[in-house]
Design an enzyme around this catalytic site. Sequence first.
Site, PDB file in Angstrom:
ATOM      1  N   GLU A 134     -11.942  27.764  65.941  1.00 24.28           N
ATOM      2  CA  GLU A 134     -11.160  29.005  65.936  1.00 24.28           C
ATOM      3  C   GLU A 134     -10.711  29.270  64.506  1.00 24.28           C
ATOM      4  O   GLU A 134     -10.843  28.395  63.636  1.00 24.28           O
ATOM      5  CB  GLU A 134      -9.929  28.854  66.848  1.00 24.28           C
ATOM      6  CG  GLU A 134     -10.309  28.571  68.297  1.00 24.28           C
ATOM      7  CD  GLU A 134      -9.111  28.431  69.217  1.00 24.28           C
ATOM      8  OE1 GLU A 134      -7.961  28.587  68.737  1.00 24.28           O
ATOM      9  OE2 GLU A 134      -9.337  28.175  70.410  1.00 24.28           O
ATOM     10  N   THR A 165     -22.414  29.626  66.586  1.00 26.52           N
ATOM     11  CA  THR A 165     -23.869  29.690  66.393  1.00 26.52           C
ATOM     12  C   THR A 165     -24.553  30.117  67.687  1.00 26.52           C
ATOM     13  O   THR A 165     -24.151  29.672  68.772  1.00 26.52           O
ATOM     14  CB  THR A 165     -24.390  28.295  65.959  1.00 26.52           C
ATOM     15  OG1 THR A 165     -23.745  27.930  64.744  1.00 26.52           O
ATOM     16  CG2 THR A 165     -25.903  28.291  65.765  1.00 26.52           C
ATOM     17  N   TYR A 239     -11.399  17.166  75.301  1.00 24.15           N
ATOM     18  CA  TYR A 239     -11.475  16.542  73.966  1.00 24.15           C
ATOM     19  C   TYR A 239     -12.556  15.470  73.935  1.00 24.15           C
ATOM     20  O   TYR A 239     -13.239  15.293  72.926  1.00 24.15           O
ATOM     21  CB  TYR A 239     -10.102  15.960  73.572  1.00 24.15           C
ATOM     22  CG  TYR A 239      -9.687  14.741  74.357  1.00 24.15           C
ATOM     23  CD1 TYR A 239      -9.084  14.855  75.601  1.00 24.15           C
ATOM     24  CD2 TYR A 239      -9.919  13.465  73.858  1.00 24.15           C
ATOM     25  CE1 TYR A 239      -8.716  13.738  76.333  1.00 24.15           C
ATOM     26  CE2 TYR A 239      -9.557  12.335  74.579  1.00 24.15           C
ATOM     27  CZ  TYR A 239      -8.962  12.484  75.815  1.00 24.15           C
ATOM     28  OH  TYR A 239      -8.612  11.365  76.531  1.00 24.15           O
ATOM     29  N   ASN A 247     -20.496  13.923  68.168  1.00 21.61           N
ATOM     30  CA  ASN A 247     -21.009  12.691  67.556  1.00 21.61           C
ATOM     31  C   ASN A 247     -22.535  12.666  67.620  1.00 21.61           C
ATOM     32  O   ASN A 247     -23.210  12.191  66.706  1.00 21.61           O
ATOM     33  CB  ASN A 247     -20.477  11.453  68.286  1.00 21.61           C
ATOM     34  CG  ASN A 247     -19.033  11.173  67.922  1.00 21.61           C
ATOM     35  OD1 ASN A 247     -18.539  11.662  66.913  1.00 21.61           O
ATOM     36  ND2 ASN A 247     -18.346  10.397  68.749  1.00 21.61           N
ATOM     37  N   GLU A 370     -20.269  21.151  62.144  1.00 21.91           N
ATOM     38  CA  GLU A 370     -20.207  19.920  62.958  1.00 21.91           C
ATOM     39  C   GLU A 370     -19.476  18.800  62.211  1.00 21.91           C
ATOM     40  O   GLU A 370     -19.877  17.643  62.233  1.00 21.91           O
ATOM     41  CB  GLU A 370     -21.600  19.512  63.437  1.00 21.91           C
ATOM     42  CG  GLU A 370     -22.191  20.593  64.340  1.00 21.91           C
ATOM     43  CD  GLU A 370     -23.242  20.108  65.300  1.00 21.91           C
ATOM     44  OE1 GLU A 370     -23.225  18.929  65.668  1.00 21.91           O
ATOM     45  OE2 GLU A 370     -24.077  20.933  65.691  1.00 21.91           O
TER      46      GLU A 370
END
Length: 386
Positions: A134, A165, A239, A247, A370
């Site tokens: 955000e 994306t 989360y 990851n 990322e």
Amino acid sequence: MTDLPASPPLTLLGEEERLFRNSVLEFARAEIAPRVREMDEQARIPPELIGQLFDLGVMAIEIPDAHGGAGGTFFHSVLAVEALSSVDPSVGVLVDVQNTLVINALSRWGGADLQQRCFARLAIDTVGAYALSEAGSGSDAFALATRAAPSGDGFVLNGRKLWITNAREAGLFIVFATVDPDAAYRGITAFVVTRETPGFTVGKKEDKLGIRASSTCELVLEDCAVARENVLGEVGKGYKVAIETLNEGRIGIGAQMIGLAQGALDHAVRYTRERKQFGKAIAEFQGVQFDLARAATELEAARLLVYNAARARDAKQPFLAEAAMCKLFSSEVAERVTSLAVNLFGGYGYVKDYPVEKLYRDAKIGQIYEGTSNLQLQTIAKQLLG
Ligand SMILES: Cc1cc2nc3c(=O)[nH]c(=O)nc-3n(C[C@H](O)[C@H](O)[C@H](O)COP(=O)(O)OP(=O)(O)OC[C@H]3O[C@@H](n4cnc5c(N)ncnc54)[C@H](O)[C@@H]3O)c2cc1C
């Protein structure tokens, strides 16, 4: 003597892996390469090319055969993203987000019903997107403000997502929101939201430095009602979905970066053999040869990190630090190799008539999305120091 079975070199592909990689590479060279410049200028990937990617089988690599996918491994996704990115990193990231983030999160956290509904679309013609960031929460992703208020037998989502994306093309979005802002990260929940849901809008598209053909847009959620069956994983456990998917996702970005660097190195080798100065090909100058040799060495090291992290993930071995290292290093190598390629093209490297100018612009994103490089370093340091 070791009690470990003899293991093949990391970069030695199995027969089926080699055939798969070659088919994607052939497709990229025949179908994508002629469109790269136009896609960059128009800042869009044409829908017919996306249709071809579905036909090729790279939009549903890890979806099981029973759900219409290719039934492949994570390593197959890495091979596909690498091959596509050697020609166009924008197409590479479209395929990467679809597989290593969206399908991966659904495979891991989705119940049978949600998987069935989502895979039926993602395997055939629907592009996916992954919406965590955000305006006010990037590196600090769990400070997100998008709210999911319980309502009837579902939730009502309100908020805005930024930098998403694939948003322009996507029909299915994994959206992270909090069911309880006071609970901090323990309120975060992942939802599957389809594009046609009332109250859901794809907003402004960003005008970017690189990977220009890949869409990056804002999402607006205004009283967007989402059924409880569309919660991905458990309420309050979003989360975990986010951390664990990212990851793995960053190995895909590593693949994008090594593909991109390979593309630039191939262009540089070809060009330096052809370009003549002082009566001979510039590749005959030792100064040029040493630059190319160093770039090839760095790229090999980056590829080993990426392949090792991907193969560790498929072998269900720990790969947290390995994934962070592969993204950190491969994005730095991509920046260095593309910069060298521009240098070796001389003035021709600085103009859009030759492909390396674009790859140089495209490389920069690897150090940002990322998880920025600092966040990768933080992950590696945590593993190191406990
Ligand atoms: C083209 C593009 C595509 C994207 N696609 C997606 C997507 O599909 N889905 C999605 O959810 N997000 C997406 N993002 C968002 C991306 O993941 C974030 O931009 C990124 O995580 C960084 O967040 P930020 O921009 O808020 O920068 P910030 O977090 O504000 O960081 C700014 C700087 O501060 C540094 N910094 C921050 N915190 C620390 C710290 N603790 N220690 C040291 N340094 C620190 C960072 O390393 C960086 O250099 C995309 C972004 C771009 C540009």
